[in-house]
Design an enzyme around this catalytic site. Sequence first.
Site, PDB file in Angstrom:
ATOM      1  N   ARG A   9       0.814  -1.227   0.000  1.00 38.58           N
ATOM      2  CA  ARG A   9       0.000   0.000   0.000  1.00 38.58           C
ATOM      3  C   ARG A   9       0.839   1.265   0.000  1.00 38.58           C
ATOM      4  NH1 ARG A   9      -4.991  -0.198   3.907  1.00 38.58           N
ATOM      5  NH2 ARG A   9      -5.360   1.634   2.620  1.00 38.58           N
ATOM      6  N   CYS A  10       2.147   1.129   0.134  1.00 40.85           N
ATOM      7  CA  CYS A  10       3.051   2.277   0.211  1.00 40.85           C
ATOM      8  C   CYS A  10       3.702   2.531  -1.148  1.00 40.85           C
ATOM      9  CB  CYS A  10       4.123   2.001   1.266  1.00 40.85           C
ATOM     10  SG  CYS A  10       5.447   3.220   1.316  1.00 40.85           S
ATOM     11  N   SER A  11       3.587   3.749  -1.660  1.00 41.86           N
ATOM     12  CA  SER A  11       4.143   4.055  -2.982  1.00 41.86           C
ATOM     13  C   SER A  11       5.658   3.917  -3.002  1.00 41.86           C
ATOM     14  CB  SER A  11       3.732   5.462  -3.424  1.00 41.86           C
ATOM     15  OG  SER A  11       4.253   6.443  -2.551  1.00 41.86           O
ATOM     16  N   ARG A  14       6.464   0.274  -3.215  1.00 40.89           N
ATOM     17  CA  ARG A  14       6.228  -0.231  -4.572  1.00 40.89           C
ATOM     18  C   ARG A  14       7.348   0.184  -5.519  1.00 40.89           C
ATOM     19  NH1 ARG A  14       0.908   1.497  -3.309  1.00 40.89           N
ATOM     20  NH2 ARG A  14       1.140   3.278  -4.722  1.00 40.89           N
TER      21      ARG A  14
END
Length: 113
Positions: A9-11, A14
């Site tokens: 969920r963390c950019s 990712r």
Amino acid sequence: MIKIYHNPRCSKSRLGLAALEASGKEFEIIKYLEDELSSKTLTSIISKLGIKPIDLVRKNEAIWKSDYKNKTLTDQELIEAMVKHPKLIERPIVINGDKAVIGRPTEKILEII
């Protein structure tokens, strides 16, 4: 083998994962929010990072602000807080052998792979 402690969920996490995929090297994904980290594992990670436990804490998380912000905590208490509330852990963390980095900015990952 290279390991990435990843939060999908963390950019930034990712982006770290994408950098590892682009490298073509084998790696293992550890979704630390799902697969609980032990105190021993977290202590080992902190040692490889060469930082103090407080430097791994995400201080803008609501749980930090509500439960820990103005308290004086020992290193062990900080580790236990991160084990109990893994959202407090900075991400992504990439480990390659005895080297580790917090992948912020993503380029730091390239330094150890």
